[in-house]
Design a protein around this motif. Structure first.
Motif, short mmCIF file in Angstrom:
data_model
loop_
_atom_site.label_atom_id
_atom_site.label_comp_id
_atom_site.label_asym_id
_atom_site.label_seq_id
_atom_site.Cartn_x
_atom_site.Cartn_y
_atom_site.Cartn_z
N SER A 1 -9.26 -8.55 35.66
CA SER A 1 -8.39 -8.39 36.81
C SER A 1 -7.46 -9.60 36.93
CB SER A 1 -9.23 -8.24 38.09
OG SER A 1 -8.40 -8.14 39.23
N LEU A 2 -8.01 -10.78 36.69
CA LEU A 2 -7.21 -12.00 36.69
C LEU A 2 -6.15 -11.95 35.58
CD1 LEU A 2 -6.73 -14.92 37.72
CD2 LEU A 2 -8.47 -15.66 36.08
N ASP A 3 -6.54 -11.45 34.40
CA ASP A 3 -5.61 -11.36 33.27
C ASP A 3 -4.41 -10.49 33.62
OD1 ASP A 3 -7.39 -12.88 31.82
OD2 ASP A 3 -8.15 -11.20 30.62
N GLU A 4 -4.65 -9.39 34.31
CA GLU A 4 -3.56 -8.49 34.67
C GLU A 4 -2.58 -9.15 35.62
OE1 GLU A 4 -4.53 -4.56 35.95
OE2 GLU A 4 -6.03 -4.25 34.39
N LYS A 5 -3.12 -9.96 36.52
CA LYS A 5 -2.26 -10.65 37.49
C LYS A 5 -1.50 -11.80 36.85
CE LYS A 5 -5.39 -9.60 41.34
NZ LYS A 5 -6.40 -10.16 42.28
N ASP A 6 -2.17 -12.55 36.00
CA ASP A 6 -1.53 -13.71 35.37
C ASP A 6 -2.25 -14.08 34.08
OD1 ASP A 6 -0.24 -16.00 34.62
OD2 ASP A 6 -0.45 -17.02 36.54
N PRO A 7 -1.77 -13.61 32.92
CA PRO A 7 -2.43 -13.92 31.65
C PRO A 7 -2.29 -15.37 31.22
CG PRO A 7 -0.37 -12.76 31.25
CD PRO A 7 -0.59 -12.74 32.74
N PHE A 8 -1.54 -16.15 31.99
CA PHE A 8 -1.40 -17.57 31.70
C PHE A 8 -2.34 -18.43 32.54
CE2 PHE A 8 2.54 -15.57 30.46
CZ PHE A 8 2.86 -16.18 29.26
N LEU A 9 -3.06 -17.80 33.44
CA LEU A 9 -3.98 -18.52 34.32
C LEU A 9 -5.41 -18.34 33.82
CD1 LEU A 9 -4.36 -20.12 36.98
CD2 LEU A 9 -4.69 -17.91 38.13
N PRO A 10 -6.08 -19.42 33.43
CA PRO A 10 -7.45 -19.30 32.89
C PRO A 10 -8.49 -19.21 34.00
CG PRO A 10 -6.79 -21.59 32.86
CD PRO A 10 -5.58 -20.82 33.36
N PRO A 11 -9.64 -18.58 33.71
CA PRO A 11 -10.77 -18.73 34.62
C PRO A 11 -11.10 -20.22 34.69
CG PRO A 11 -11.23 -17.09 32.91
CD PRO A 11 -9.98 -17.82 32.51
N GLY B 1 -12.12 -23.64 34.06
CA GLY B 1 -12.79 -24.29 32.94
C GLY B 1 -12.79 -23.48 31.66
N GLY B 2 -12.14 -22.31 31.67
CA GLY B 2 -12.14 -21.43 30.50
C GLY B 2 -10.77 -21.28 29.87
N GLU B 3 -10.61 -20.20 29.08
CA GLU B 3 -9.36 -19.94 28.37
C GLU B 3 -8.61 -18.76 28.98
OE1 GLU B 3 -9.54 -20.85 23.74
OE2 GLU B 3 -11.17 -19.52 24.32
N SER B 4 -7.31 -18.91 29.11
CA SER B 4 -6.46 -17.80 29.52
C SER B 4 -6.15 -16.93 28.31
CB SER B 4 -5.15 -18.32 30.11
OG SER B 4 -4.37 -18.94 29.09
N VAL B 5 -5.55 -15.78 28.56
CA VAL B 5 -5.09 -14.93 27.45
C VAL B 5 -4.11 -15.72 26.58
CG1 VAL B 5 -3.86 -12.82 26.83
CG2 VAL B 5 -5.42 -12.82 28.78
N ALA B 6 -3.19 -16.43 27.23
CA ALA B 6 -2.19 -17.19 26.49
C ALA B 6 -2.83 -18.27 25.62
CB ALA B 6 -1.19 -17.82 27.46
N ASP C 1 -12.52 -9.69 23.39
CA ASP C 1 -11.25 -10.20 23.92
C ASP C 1 -10.32 -10.74 22.84
OD1 ASP C 1 -12.31 -9.64 26.55
OD2 ASP C 1 -10.96 -11.18 27.33
N PRO C 2 -10.78 -11.59 21.92
CA PRO C 2 -9.87 -12.06 20.88
C PRO C 2 -9.25 -10.94 20.05
CG PRO C 2 -11.78 -13.48 20.97
CD PRO C 2 -12.07 -12.32 21.87
N LEU C 3 -10.04 -9.89 19.76
CA LEU C 3 -9.49 -8.81 18.95
C LEU C 3 -8.51 -7.95 19.73
CD1 LEU C 3 -12.53 -7.74 16.75
CD2 LEU C 3 -10.56 -9.14 16.12
N GLN C 4 -8.74 -7.78 21.03
CA GLN C 4 -7.76 -7.09 21.87
C GLN C 4 -6.45 -7.86 21.86
OE1 GLN C 4 -11.23 -5.80 25.10
NE2 GLN C 4 -9.52 -7.04 25.76
N ILE C 5 -6.58 -9.17 22.00
CA ILE C 5 -5.41 -10.03 22.06
C ILE C 5 -4.71 -10.10 20.71
CG2 ILE C 5 -4.65 -12.41 22.48
CD1 ILE C 5 -7.06 -12.56 24.53
N LEU C 6 -5.47 -10.14 19.62
CA LEU C 6 -4.88 -10.17 18.28
C LEU C 6 -4.06 -8.91 18.03
CD1 LEU C 6 -4.63 -11.51 15.50
CD2 LEU C 6 -6.74 -10.33 14.83
N GLN C 7 -4.60 -7.76 18.41
CA GLN C 7 -3.85 -6.52 18.23
C GLN C 7 -2.57 -6.53 19.07
OE1 GLN C 7 -6.57 -2.80 17.89
NE2 GLN C 7 -7.79 -4.35 18.95
N THR C 8 -2.67 -7.08 20.26
CA THR C 8 -1.50 -7.20 21.12
C THR C 8 -0.41 -8.03 20.45
OG1 THR C 8 -2.89 -7.07 23.10
CG2 THR C 8 -0.68 -7.96 23.39
N ILE C 9 -0.83 -9.16 19.87
CA ILE C 9 0.12 -10.05 19.18
C ILE C 9 0.82 -9.32 18.04
CG2 ILE C 9 0.36 -12.10 17.72
CD1 ILE C 9 -2.07 -13.27 19.11
N LEU C 10 0.02 -8.73 17.15
CA LEU C 10 0.59 -8.14 15.95
C LEU C 10 1.46 -6.92 16.24
CD1 LEU C 10 -2.31 -8.55 13.37
CD2 LEU C 10 -0.13 -9.74 13.43
#
Length: 228
Positions: A129-139, A141-146, A175-184
């Protein structure tokens, strides 16, 4: 499989690790420290899923007359992905200790931060839900989509620099594979010159409208998919 774009030297498949012990227990295990523990490797069902994925890939390789010497397996160093990659390599008849198999830290699980680590899988909904609102904002202490996009682009650039004309299997996490497919998929659609390298292309697609939609490319445990 789709024709490989001219800016890439290799073709790519992705495999999400088989069902793991964390999957069975309903736990988020995303830190490198926890993820590499043997106790968080594949569950029995996960070994079977990885074997089936390997058999499917072998069938595709045979049908397309791809030489095994031109196959590479690049995988996350987490226990569940390492286990999965080993099983696939065994099915293909590739030595896991050879140069055809490569652990890459950049392919590790997305770190969701200490507020989510070792908690219930139900918490994923909050993160996405956070990713949809802002993929540049990390949880916290964690990693954002960006953040994950940036390290996956580094991994792709390294693979492209090291291998040419290969079929590359990337064994990683949801998550990494979802994001990798998005990139490519996004970089493939760029109207700019095919000569632009993957890192430059990735910078061009680092926008909210693209990165916030990574869930569209979700994979089930043990799922194998050609992406480009």
């Amino acid at each position: 499989m789709e024709q490989t774009p001219l800016f890439l030297r290799n073709s790519y498949w992705v495999l999400r690790h088989g069902k793991s012990v964390p999957n069975e227990k309903g736990l988020i295990v995303s830190s490198l420290e926890n993820g590499t523990l043997e106790k968080f490797g594949l569950a029995s069902e996960g070994f079977n899923q990885a074997r089936l994925a390997g058999e499917l890939l072998l069938k595709e390789i045979d049908e397309k007359k791809i030489l095994l010497e031109n196959v590479r397996i690049c995988y996350s160093p987490f226990s569940r992905t390492t286990d999965s990659a080993k099983v696939v390599a065994d099915v293909l008849g590739i030595s896991f200790d050879s140069c055809q198999c490569k652990a890459m830290l950049e392919l590790r699980e997305r770190y969701f931060g200490p507020s989510f680590e070792l908690l219930s899988h139900d918490k994923y909904a909050e993160i996405w839900s956070l990713d949809e609102k802002d993929p540049f904002l990390p949880p916290e202490g964690g990693e954002s989509v960006a953040d994950v996009v940036s390290r996956l682009a580094v991994a792709l650039a390294a693979i492209e620099a090291e291998f040419q004309g290969c079929t590359v299997l990337v064994v990683s996490h949801g998550d990494p594979l979802q994001i990798l497919q998005t990139i490519l998929r996004a970089t493939k659609k760029l109207a700019s010159s095919n000569g632009i390298d993957i890192l430059s292309r990735t910078k061009e697609i680092m926008v909210h409208s693209i990165l916030s939609q990574h869930r569209k490319f979700a994979l089930q445990t043990g799922e194998l998919r050609p992406i480009i």
